[in-house]
Motif scaffolding. Structure first.
Motif, mmCIF file in Angstrom:
data_model
loop_
_atom_site.group_PDB
_atom_site.id
_atom_site.type_symbol
_atom_site.label_atom_id
_atom_site.label_comp_id
_atom_site.label_asym_id
_atom_site.label_seq_id
_atom_site.Cartn_x
_atom_site.Cartn_y
_atom_site.Cartn_z
ATOM 1 N N UNK A 1 48.643 -61.093 -13.919
ATOM 2 C CA UNK A 1 49.127 -60.763 -15.257
ATOM 3 C C UNK A 1 49.906 -59.465 -15.137
ATOM 4 N N UNK A 2 51.104 -59.443 -15.712
ATOM 5 C CA UNK A 2 51.989 -58.288 -15.644
ATOM 6 C C UNK A 2 52.150 -57.713 -17.039
ATOM 7 N N UNK A 3 52.033 -56.395 -17.165
ATOM 8 C CA UNK A 3 52.167 -55.773 -18.473
ATOM 9 C C UNK A 3 52.393 -54.280 -18.361
ATOM 10 N N UNK A 4 52.337 -53.614 -19.502
ATOM 11 C CA UNK A 4 52.531 -52.174 -19.581
ATOM 12 C C UNK A 4 51.292 -51.535 -20.189
ATOM 13 N N UNK A 5 50.925 -50.366 -19.665
ATOM 14 C CA UNK A 5 49.801 -49.620 -20.220
ATOM 15 C C UNK A 5 50.124 -48.126 -20.114
ATOM 16 N N UNK A 6 50.349 -47.489 -21.256
ATOM 17 C CA UNK A 6 50.596 -46.055 -21.267
ATOM 18 C C UNK A 6 51.792 -45.632 -20.442
ATOM 19 N N UNK A 7 52.864 -46.436 -20.443
ATOM 20 C CA UNK A 7 54.053 -46.096 -19.679
ATOM 21 C C UNK A 7 54.011 -46.528 -18.226
ATOM 22 N N UNK B 1 53.546 -49.690 -15.353
ATOM 23 C CA UNK B 1 53.540 -51.130 -15.114
ATOM 24 C C UNK B 1 52.197 -51.500 -14.494
ATOM 25 N N UNK B 2 51.455 -52.308 -15.204
ATOM 26 C CA UNK B 2 50.109 -52.679 -14.744
ATOM 27 C C UNK B 2 50.098 -54.132 -14.283
ATOM 28 N N UNK B 3 49.511 -54.369 -13.129
ATOM 29 C CA UNK B 3 49.372 -55.715 -12.583
ATOM 30 C C UNK B 3 47.909 -55.964 -12.255
ATOM 31 N N UNK B 4 47.367 -56.996 -12.836
ATOM 32 C CA UNK B 4 46.002 -57.437 -12.495
ATOM 33 C C UNK B 4 46.134 -58.763 -11.759
ATOM 34 N N UNK B 5 45.400 -58.913 -10.693
ATOM 35 C CA UNK B 5 45.588 -60.115 -9.892
ATOM 36 C C UNK B 5 44.271 -60.605 -9.286
ATOM 37 N N UNK B 6 44.304 -61.868 -8.909
ATOM 38 C CA UNK B 6 43.219 -62.498 -8.173
ATOM 39 C C UNK B 6 43.866 -63.356 -7.097
ATOM 40 N N UNK B 7 43.674 -62.969 -5.839
ATOM 41 C CA UNK B 7 44.315 -63.647 -4.712
ATOM 42 C C UNK B 7 43.270 -64.326 -3.830
ATOM 43 N N UNK B 8 43.580 -65.557 -3.468
ATOM 44 C CA UNK B 8 42.835 -66.228 -2.407
ATOM 45 C C UNK B 8 43.671 -66.089 -1.136
ATOM 46 N N UNK B 9 43.063 -65.482 -0.101
ATOM 47 C CA UNK B 9 43.790 -65.136 1.114
ATOM 48 C C UNK B 9 43.109 -65.776 2.311
ATOM 49 N N UNK B 10 43.903 -66.473 3.117
ATOM 50 C CA UNK B 10 43.418 -67.015 4.383
ATOM 51 C C UNK B 10 44.281 -66.422 5.495
ATOM 52 N N UNK B 11 43.656 -65.695 6.408
ATOM 53 C CA UNK B 11 44.435 -64.980 7.420
ATOM 54 C C UNK B 11 43.793 -65.122 8.800
ATOM 55 N N UNK B 12 44.637 -65.394 9.757
ATOM 56 C CA UNK B 12 44.240 -65.362 11.166
ATOM 57 C C UNK B 12 45.066 -64.285 11.845
ATOM 58 N N UNK B 13 44.399 -63.361 12.522
ATOM 59 C CA UNK B 13 45.108 -62.250 13.147
ATOM 60 C C UNK B 13 44.534 -61.968 14.527
ATOM 61 N N UNK B 14 45.423 -61.500 15.393
ATOM 62 C CA UNK B 14 45.043 -61.061 16.737
ATOM 63 C C UNK B 14 45.361 -59.580 16.821
ATOM 64 N N UNK B 15 44.322 -58.780 17.020
ATOM 65 C CA UNK B 15 44.465 -57.330 17.104
ATOM 66 C C UNK B 15 43.940 -56.903 18.468
ATOM 67 N N UNK B 16 44.858 -56.589 19.366
ATOM 68 C CA UNK B 16 44.444 -56.317 20.740
ATOM 69 C C UNK B 16 43.904 -57.578 21.367
ATOM 70 N N UNK B 17 42.676 -57.521 21.871
ATOM 71 C CA UNK B 17 42.016 -58.695 22.435
ATOM 72 C C UNK B 17 41.098 -59.372 21.433
ATOM 73 N N UNK B 18 41.135 -58.908 20.190
ATOM 74 C CA UNK B 18 40.212 -59.398 19.167
ATOM 75 C C UNK B 18 40.924 -60.380 18.244
#
Length: 586
Positions: free
Chosen positions: A366-372, A374-391
């Protein structure tokens, strides 16, 4: 002696003498050109002195003006100074003056005895008609400096008359007129009086308000209206309506046309002509930066899906380091030009020297304004696969969050003064369909201030993570530092805690700051000096990495382009780094 030889000798002497003569002549001309007339006032100061000088024709004459002209204007000074003093309420000034012509320029002195200023002993301001009870007129009369006991000021008096007439026109008192307007001055007693009698007549109202379009649902456009048929005429409300419709993104052209000539019985019909924007838009962008390399972006916007203002935005970005695809469906809410509901989905592939990650996201915002802000409230479903070094980390997260952003600038493309502030709070919990629990707070700011002919730029970014098991977080929720938007003496995301193999694996905390001074050198080109400091770490005591350097800036037609040479404090990896980037300053 040979006459021919004598002539040559004479000529030789002349040529030896001539350059010196020319030198003195040139110096004399230079001094005369650099000199300025001297006009001194004694006995007065502040606003009175400024007005006297502004009203003196003599003050505009240069040193090169002929003497007869200076003398003529000097004789006229008595009349001009008296008129300038009267404008501020001094009706009985006495003056002594003197004019001299001396090298390198003429000088004039004026000794002024202003006397006592004339004050208003009586002020009668009367508004009759419907405007008598109008809050805007009541506020105007309370704020005016034209009041009993105040010093006579012709400028304030004229300003008040103009403000009354302007306010009447803006609020629909089109039959208004001054019945009486007087400023009487009695110099002998240093007293004056003001009488202003304004008859406003009736306040006109909006007759019919017609939105000339067939593209969108009338109920949708009605949400933009702050004025309706039957309401009192208000130019500010019509301007607000125009701005809201123009900013809606629905229309190519918005034209508000009150029918003043056809007004009947105190009613003015208003017609709003609306030309819909093209339904589909395509955008192609080509860019480059040191962090991401060459970059190609393709965007497709469906600006109008239906009559209810729904729209679709999509963008594909390709680079060797950071590629993404995003699609967003936007639905206008009750305040459609401010509040929107967004359904979005996206995929991102990141491949740096330290990490590789593939992230899929589906979210609701939801995008809107609050007291000057820009306010964004969100709910994200995130699926991530990452390789960090050997991990290798694989995580699914349900991440609620809220962010606030505010940007102010005196110029959009090249601000001399402005700021950008961003705050974000986000997190996840294992009990709410997530593989990890964490809370993050992020803050970023940039400030631009003028300093001499140049600009001072200050930037700061910070982030804090609270997590019981930090190693379960994927790469996109860890902090890294380094790069053209961070500590420029180091590679992109090359700073942070390391594993046993020396590979940067990201940290719980982030701190990055920059101080830069930019100075214009010629046309659209500027030079810069900067100092950066920052790091990503697991403990605040791990220390900051520093770098310093110089840069070149070009204000191109498509936005600022930057080229930086940065030298790191720690030269174990690189002796220097060159960064190229482009984009807005804020």
């Amino acid at each position: 002696m040979n006459p021919f030889r004598i002539m040559l000798l004479a000529s030789s002497r002349q040529w030896r003498i001539l350059p010196r003569s020319l030198l003195w002549l040139a110096l004399g001309s230079s001094v005369a050109g650099a000199a300025e007339p001297s006009i001194d006032f004694t006995g007065v100061s502040g606003a009175l002195q400024e007005n006297l000088r502004a009203g003196l024709s003599l003050s505009t004459e240069p040193c090169s003006a002929p003497e007869w002209r200076i003398k003529r204007l000097f004789r006229r000074a008595d009349e001009e100074l008296d008129r300038a003093a009267r404008a501020l309420g001094y009706y009985r000034i006495k003056l002594e003056k003197n004019l001299q012509f001396k090298q390198p320029c003429w000088q004039a002195t004026f000794n002024i005895q202003p006397g006592e200023p004339t004050r208003l002993n009586q002020v009668t301001i009367r508004i009759e008609g419907e405007a008598q009870d109008d809050a805007a007129f009541i506020k105007l009369l309370k704020a005016t400096p034209v009041r009993p006991g105040s010093q006579v000021h012709h400028g304030d008096y004229e300003t008040l008359k103009g403000e009354i007439e302007t306010l009447a026109a803006e609020h629909g008192y089109f039959d208004g007129r001054f019945i009486r307007r007087e400023l009487k001055v009695e110099p002998a007693t240093d007293q004056a009086s003001v009488i202003l009698h304004y008859q406003s007549g009736q306040r006109y109202r909006i007759g019919t308000l017609v939105l000339d379009q067939e593209t969108y649902d009338p109920e949708l456009l009605a949400r933009y209206l702050k004025i309706n048929a039957g309401d009192p005429y208000d130019a500010a409300a019509l301007a607000t309506m125009h701005r809201a419709l123009a900013d809606s993104g629905y229309f190519e052209l918005v034209s508000v046309k009150p029918d003043y000539q056809g007004a009947v019985d105190g009613r003015i019909d208003v017609r709003v002509e609306l030309e819909p924007i093209k339904r589909t838009a395509y955008r192609v962008g080509i860019g480059a930066a040191t962090d991401t390399g060459p970059r190609l972006s393709l965007a497709y916007d469906r600006r109008r899906i239906n009559r209810f203002g729904h729209s679709l935005q999509s963008k594909l970005t390709l680079s060797s380091v950071d590629s993404s695809l995003g699609v967003e469906y936007l639905i206008p809410m009750q305040r459609p030009h401010i509040d929107q509901l967004s359904i979005r989905g996206g995929y991102r592939e990141l491949d740096t020297d330290t990490t590789t990650s593939d992230t899929a996201t589906i979210g609701l915002r939801t995008l809107g304004m609050r007291g000057g802000w820009n306010e964004t409230r969100y709910l994200d479903w995130v699926s991530e696969e990452s390789i960090i070094g050997d991990e290798t980390t694989s995580a699914t997260l349900l991440v609620p969050g809220v962010s606030w952003a505010r940007t102010t600038a005196d110029h959009r493309m090249q601000p001399r003064q402005g700021s950008r502030l961003n705050l974000e709070l986000r997190g996840a919990h294992e009990s709410l369909f997530s593989d990890a629990s964490f809370v993050q707070l992020l803050a970023a700011g940039k400030w631009i201030q003028p300093l001499g002919k140049g600009r001072l730029l200050l930037r700061a970014d910070t982030g804090v993570t609270f997590a019981s098991t930090f190693t379960e977080l994927p790469a996109s929720y860890r902090f890294f530092a380094g790069g053209d938007q961070s500590v420029r003496g180091y590679g992109y995301q090359s700073l942070g805690p390391q594993d046993t193999d020396g590979t940067v694996v990201g940290g719980r905390y982030l701190l990055s700051t920059s101080l830069e001074y930019e100075y214009p050198i010629q046309g659209a080109w500027s030079a810069a000096l900067f100092v950066d400091a920052g790091n990503a770490f697991d403990g605040w005591s791990d220390g900051l990495k520093r770098s310093a350097g110089v840069g070149l800036r070009w204000r191109s037609p498509v936005g600022p382009i930057r080229l930086d040479l940065a030298i790191p404090q720690d030269r174990s990896q690189d002796s220097f780094r060159i960064h190229f980037s482009m984009g807005p300053d804020l």
